[in-house]
Design a protein around this motif. Structure first.
Motif, short mmCIF file in Angstrom:
data_model
loop_
_atom_site.label_atom_id
_atom_site.label_comp_id
_atom_site.label_asym_id
_atom_site.label_seq_id
_atom_site.Cartn_x
_atom_site.Cartn_y
_atom_site.Cartn_z
N LYS A 193 50.12 69.72 94.28
CA LYS A 193 51.14 68.69 94.08
C LYS A 193 50.85 67.44 94.91
CE LYS A 193 54.88 71.90 92.95
NZ LYS A 193 56.23 72.36 93.30
N LYS A 194 49.90 67.55 95.84
CA LYS A 194 49.58 66.40 96.68
C LYS A 194 48.83 65.37 95.85
CE LYS A 194 49.33 69.16 100.88
NZ LYS A 194 48.48 69.65 101.97
N LEU A 195 49.34 64.13 95.81
CA LEU A 195 48.75 63.07 95.03
C LEU A 195 48.23 61.98 95.94
CD1 LEU A 195 51.36 62.77 92.16
CD2 LEU A 195 49.21 64.02 92.13
N ASP A 196 47.56 61.02 95.36
CA ASP A 196 47.02 59.89 96.08
C ASP A 196 47.25 58.66 95.21
OD1 ASP A 196 44.40 58.07 96.73
OD2 ASP A 196 45.12 59.18 98.48
N TRP A 197 47.14 57.48 95.84
CA TRP A 197 47.40 56.27 95.07
C TRP A 197 46.43 56.15 93.89
CZ3 TRP A 197 43.73 52.64 94.13
CH2 TRP A 197 42.60 52.64 94.93
N PHE A 198 45.19 56.65 94.03
CA PHE A 198 44.23 56.55 92.95
C PHE A 198 44.63 57.44 91.77
CE2 PHE A 198 40.30 57.55 90.73
CZ PHE A 198 39.73 56.30 90.58
N LEU A 199 45.11 58.65 92.06
CA LEU A 199 45.52 59.55 90.98
C LEU A 199 46.74 59.00 90.25
CD1 LEU A 199 45.12 63.18 92.37
CD2 LEU A 199 43.78 62.04 90.62
N GLU A 200 47.67 58.43 90.99
CA GLU A 200 48.89 57.93 90.35
C GLU A 200 48.63 56.68 89.51
OE1 GLU A 200 52.23 57.47 92.85
OE2 GLU A 200 52.50 59.63 93.12
N GLU A 203 45.26 55.60 85.31
CA GLU A 203 45.26 55.03 83.96
C GLU A 203 45.00 53.53 83.99
OE1 GLU A 203 49.46 55.01 85.52
OE2 GLU A 203 47.77 56.42 85.41
N HIS A 204 45.31 52.87 85.13
CA HIS A 204 44.99 51.44 85.27
C HIS A 204 43.59 51.25 85.85
CE1 HIS A 204 49.21 50.61 84.46
NE2 HIS A 204 49.55 51.44 85.44
N VAL A 238 37.91 45.20 90.21
CA VAL A 238 38.18 46.55 90.70
C VAL A 238 38.72 46.51 92.12
CG1 VAL A 238 37.10 48.74 91.34
CG2 VAL A 238 36.51 47.66 89.18
N GLN A 239 38.13 45.67 92.97
CA GLN A 239 38.58 45.60 94.36
C GLN A 239 39.98 45.02 94.48
OE1 GLN A 239 35.65 43.62 96.75
NE2 GLN A 239 34.03 45.12 96.30
N ARG A 240 40.29 43.98 93.68
CA ARG A 240 41.65 43.42 93.70
C ARG A 240 42.67 44.45 93.24
NH1 ARG A 240 39.20 38.77 91.50
NH2 ARG A 240 39.86 39.47 89.44
N SER A 241 42.36 45.14 92.17
CA SER A 241 43.29 46.14 91.64
C SER A 241 43.46 47.30 92.60
CB SER A 241 42.79 46.64 90.27
OG SER A 241 42.71 45.59 89.34
N SER A 242 42.37 47.76 93.22
CA SER A 242 42.49 48.88 94.16
C SER A 242 43.36 48.51 95.35
CB SER A 242 41.10 49.32 94.63
OG SER A 242 40.46 48.29 95.35
#
Length: 432
Positions: A193-200, A203-204, A238-242
């Motif tokens: 159940k542990k998530l990360d900002w990348f997993l959430e 889709e973007h 990619v860097q701006r979005s991350s």
């Protein structure tokens, strides 16, 4: 592996605050890779961390040294039961042994020194590597993976045993080291159940990463100004979005933790902190011989523990008289030798909880609290006190299996509380 994140090679502080294991896990899953050898991890000491799909093992330098080099493995979680504990030889070499249906396989993750490194560093690395390879079981299949930092050339006539026909350029000193090692040795699902900002936000992020990957391929196949500009734009996007999605994720998480704290929801605060910290890294401390070599044999490990504690407790301890004089002399508490009084027993009886199951004698706490029994209990307690012994049946408990809701068998420990009371010992576990 290109993750699309800002470059952290020059700053270990930035790398420490940005957990890349989750993005690497996603990329390895996309490529359908079960085991990957990692180099330049730049993580201190030795340990592991488990993500949703992969578990990462690493070996780096000590925390007091410069954070550089470092090797490791990323292993898919469903293979963990087939693994032996990975062994970190140094910050440049790590060994992993896998039990497969066709026999054992040994994997070595290596990060060789670059051409500009000192000669002593190169010699030490290749000596360690050759020693590691020679220590592999003769029946194991051996695979050496990693960043070799070497060119082996095209001289297949001189190195026919280990060099193929597709070498490029000329051999260099690092390449000679690898050829020497190769010549001397035959190389033969659990959900989280542990998530990360990348997993959430994948889709973007996924379309942007795919665009950057395609732009990199276009530039590699057709290097020109146009493809270079497209690649730079894709990297910047990619860097701006991350950064944007990472900041939004952490801001929302912090606001949630603060809201739970304001409303007194301690469980929510704890859950938010666990989510922020992610998986807990596990440090490993391999058992070593006196000379510092790692012990892999389990029977030898037990023998080494015996040797350690035998030497530890057999050493004589010299206490200086000056140290003895510094120990303060405390007053003797003679009141502890006095037998318990009736008043103390009465106070202890009042603290007994009602509604508990009785012991073997079928005497409940409600009966013990009857006033007329107090002198009898005190007389029994005094006899145990004078004898300095409590009968064993007064210490024993009954183990009873109760069938409760949904036919779940629950084991209940039943004790005679007044017997504990009579022995002046408080029960370590309350009866249910």
């Amino acid at each position: 592996m290109r993750t699309g994140f800002p470059n952290t090679c020059g700053s270990s502080d930035c790398a420490e605050g940005l957990r890349k294991t989750i993005s690497i896990s996603v990329e390895l899953k996309r490529l359908n890779i079960d085991i990957a050898a990692l180099q330049e991890t730049r993580i201190e000491e030795e340990g592991s961390i488990r993500e949703a799909d992969y578990t990462f093992f690493w070996k780096g330098k000590k925390s007091s040294e410069t954070r550089e080099h470092g090797v490791g493995f990323a292993v898919r979680n469903h293979l963990l039961n087939a693994l032996e504990t990975p062994v970190g030889v140094s910050e440049r070499i790590m060994v992993l042994r896998l039990n497969t249906k066709s026999g054992f396989v040994t994997l070595i993750s290596a990060y060789a020194p670059t051409l500009n490194s000192k000669l002593e560093t190169k010699d030490q690395f290749y000596d360690q590597l050759e020693k590691t390879v020679r220590g592999v079981h003769s029946t194991d299949r051996l695979h050496i993976l990693g960043d070799f930092n070497a060119r082996v050339g095209q001289d297949t006539s001189a190195w026919s045993d280990c060099l193929g026909t597709h070498g490029v350029e000329v051999v260099v000193s690092c390449g000679l080291g690898w050829l020497g090692v190769a010549t001397g040795n035959a190389f033969g699902y659990q959900k989280f159940k542990k998530l990360d900002w990348f997993l959430e936000n994948q889709e973007h992020m996924r379309p942007l990463i795919d665009i950057k990957r395609q732009a990199a391929l276009n530039f590699r196949h057709n290097p020109c100004v146009k493809t270079r500009e497209d690649l730079n734009k894709a990297k910047a996007s990619v860097q701006r979005s991350s950064r944007f999605y990472a900041n939004a994720y952490w801001t929302e998480l912090c606001q949630g933790i603060q809201a739970c704290a304001n409303t007194g929801d301690i469980g929510g605060v704890y859950a938010g902190i666990k989510r922020a910290l992610g998986p807990i890294p596990k440090k490993t401390a391999p058992l070593k011989e006196v000379d510092g070599s790692i012990i892999a044999n389990s029977s030898r490990q037990m023998t080494r523990w015996v040797e350690h504690y035998t030497d530890l407790y057999s050493c004589s301890v010299d206490i200086k008289p000056e140290a003895v004089d510094l120990v303060p002399n405390l007053a003797t508490l003679h009141e502890l030798d006095v037998a318990p009084t009736v008043e103390e027993l009465d106070l202890a009886v009042k603290q007994l909880k009602l509604g508990k199951s009785p012991g073997k004698d079928e005497v409940c706490a409600e009966i013990v609290k009857i006033k007329c029994l107090l002198p009898v209990l005190h007389n029994l307690l005094a006899k145990c006190w004078d004898a300095g012994y409590v009968p064993q049946d007064m210490r024993d408990a009954n183990i009873v299996t109760c069938i409760k809701v949904k036919a779940i068998a629950v084991t209940v420990i039943v004790t005679a509380e007044y017997l504990y009371l009579a022995s002046s010992v408080k029960p370590s576990q309350e009866p249910s």
